[in-house]
Design an enzyme around this catalytic site. Sequence first.
Site, short mmCIF file in Angstrom:
data_model
loop_
_atom_site.label_atom_id
_atom_site.label_comp_id
_atom_site.label_asym_id
_atom_site.label_seq_id
_atom_site.Cartn_x
_atom_site.Cartn_y
_atom_site.Cartn_z
N SER A 106 0.89 -1.23 -0.04
CA SER A 106 -0.04 -0.01 0.03
C SER A 106 0.90 1.38 -0.13
CB SER A 106 -0.86 0.22 1.24
OG SER A 106 -1.47 1.18 1.55
N SER A 107 0.22 2.19 -0.42
CA SER A 107 1.21 3.50 -0.58
C SER A 107 1.17 4.13 0.79
CB SER A 107 0.51 4.62 -1.36
OG SER A 107 -0.83 4.90 -1.10
N CYS A 108 0.36 3.76 1.84
CA CYS A 108 0.20 4.04 3.26
C CYS A 108 1.69 3.70 3.84
CB CYS A 108 -0.65 3.43 4.01
SG CYS A 108 -2.39 3.98 3.32
N TYR A 135 -0.93 -0.57 10.69
CA TYR A 135 -1.18 -1.38 9.35
C TYR A 135 0.19 -1.23 8.50
CZ TYR A 135 -3.02 -1.47 4.70
OH TYR A 135 -3.39 -1.85 3.43
N LYS A 139 2.38 -4.31 6.55
CA LYS A 139 2.53 -4.56 5.27
C LYS A 139 3.64 -4.35 4.82
CE LYS A 139 -0.85 -5.04 2.87
NZ LYS A 139 -1.51 -5.98 2.51
N HIS A 178 -12.62 4.42 3.93
CA HIS A 178 -11.57 5.30 3.39
C HIS A 178 -12.18 6.53 2.87
CE1 HIS A 178 -8.87 1.68 2.97
NE2 HIS A 178 -8.10 2.48 3.51
N ARG A 186 -21.68 9.90 2.64
CA ARG A 186 -22.04 11.13 2.91
C ARG A 186 -22.76 12.16 2.33
NH1 ARG A 186 -17.02 13.62 6.23
NH2 ARG A 186 -16.94 11.34 6.38
N TRP A 201 -14.01 15.87 7.31
CA TRP A 201 -13.10 15.80 8.19
C TRP A 201 -11.78 16.69 7.93
CZ3 TRP A 201 -12.43 10.31 10.71
CH2 TRP A 201 -13.88 9.97 11.29
N ARG A 208 -4.51 13.66 -2.56
CA ARG A 208 -4.72 12.15 -2.68
C ARG A 208 -4.84 11.64 -3.92
NH1 ARG A 208 -3.12 12.56 1.78
NH2 ARG A 208 -3.72 11.80 3.67
#
Length: 313
Positions: A106-108, A135, A139, A178, A186, A201, A208
């Site tokens: 993941s890019s996270c 997380y 990964k 996400h 929403r 938020w 992104r």
Amino acid sequence: MKKVFVSGHNGMVGSALIRAFKSRMEEYEIITRNRTKLDLCNQLDVHHFLSSEKPDIVINAAGRVGGIYANNTFPADFIRENLLINTNLIHTSYEVGVTRFLNLGSSCIYPREAEQPLKEESLLTGPLEPTNSAYALAKIAGLEMCRHYRKQYGVLFHSAMPTNLYGPGDNYHAQNSHVLPALIRRFHEAKKTGQSEVCIWGTGKPRRELLHADDLADALLFLLSVDNPPDWINVGTGRDQTILELANLVKDTTGFVGEITHDLTKEDGTPVKRLDVSLLDNLGWKARISLEQGLKSTYGDFLRCEENNSLRI
């Protein structure tokens, strides 16, 4: 014909892979198992399954995922489950003679302050984003396992690091999803109930990059055709937008006519996260689904799932 096990086939990425493989049925035989029949956190279950089925290829699209709220609230669950899934699948695949293992990172997992756009060599060069470090560490361990098994045992185990994903079958949980599915739900509910505003938020300033799940599936099949792929490679579009710009796109797509406001008590998360996709570009693959096109089709899928009560919430 090659036999392929796709873990996590009911998830957004896994189901996109199944769709992609259906157009290549003359080349691949696909095997899957629901979590009720195969617990990927149980090493004995995984060993029994892989030794019985003997797939040629394993694609690991399974894992516990979520947005900022979920990662902050359940960090122990995120690190434990993802470590177990990665360890069980990677080691057992080696033990039973799987010839190719394609792991999803993941890019996270890149450092919070890494230079933008994010290059593959930036991995492990600095501190992680605190809101998803549990997380990310799990990964990273999966990527490193594949790299070291490849080095020590000569097996073709490698990884792909996708950017933020969206598409059919996404999770629309009010708190644990996400950013894009959360915004879709929403804005849709605000339109349906006649609300005058939607609150997002944070400041809306973080940027992104977003990739449709069907584009990721196409990229993964492409990587399976590469004889000597890198240990890990970025998969994305190379383009990003602010959360506020994304919110306005969702607003237009859903037809909501109210205002967008901000909850500044909520954290923004990583300020910028855009992948350098030049390595994959040079191999010959590029994303094809535009954000506008993908968002329209994803909202259409959301409406169909809402109508037949099959939304993942």
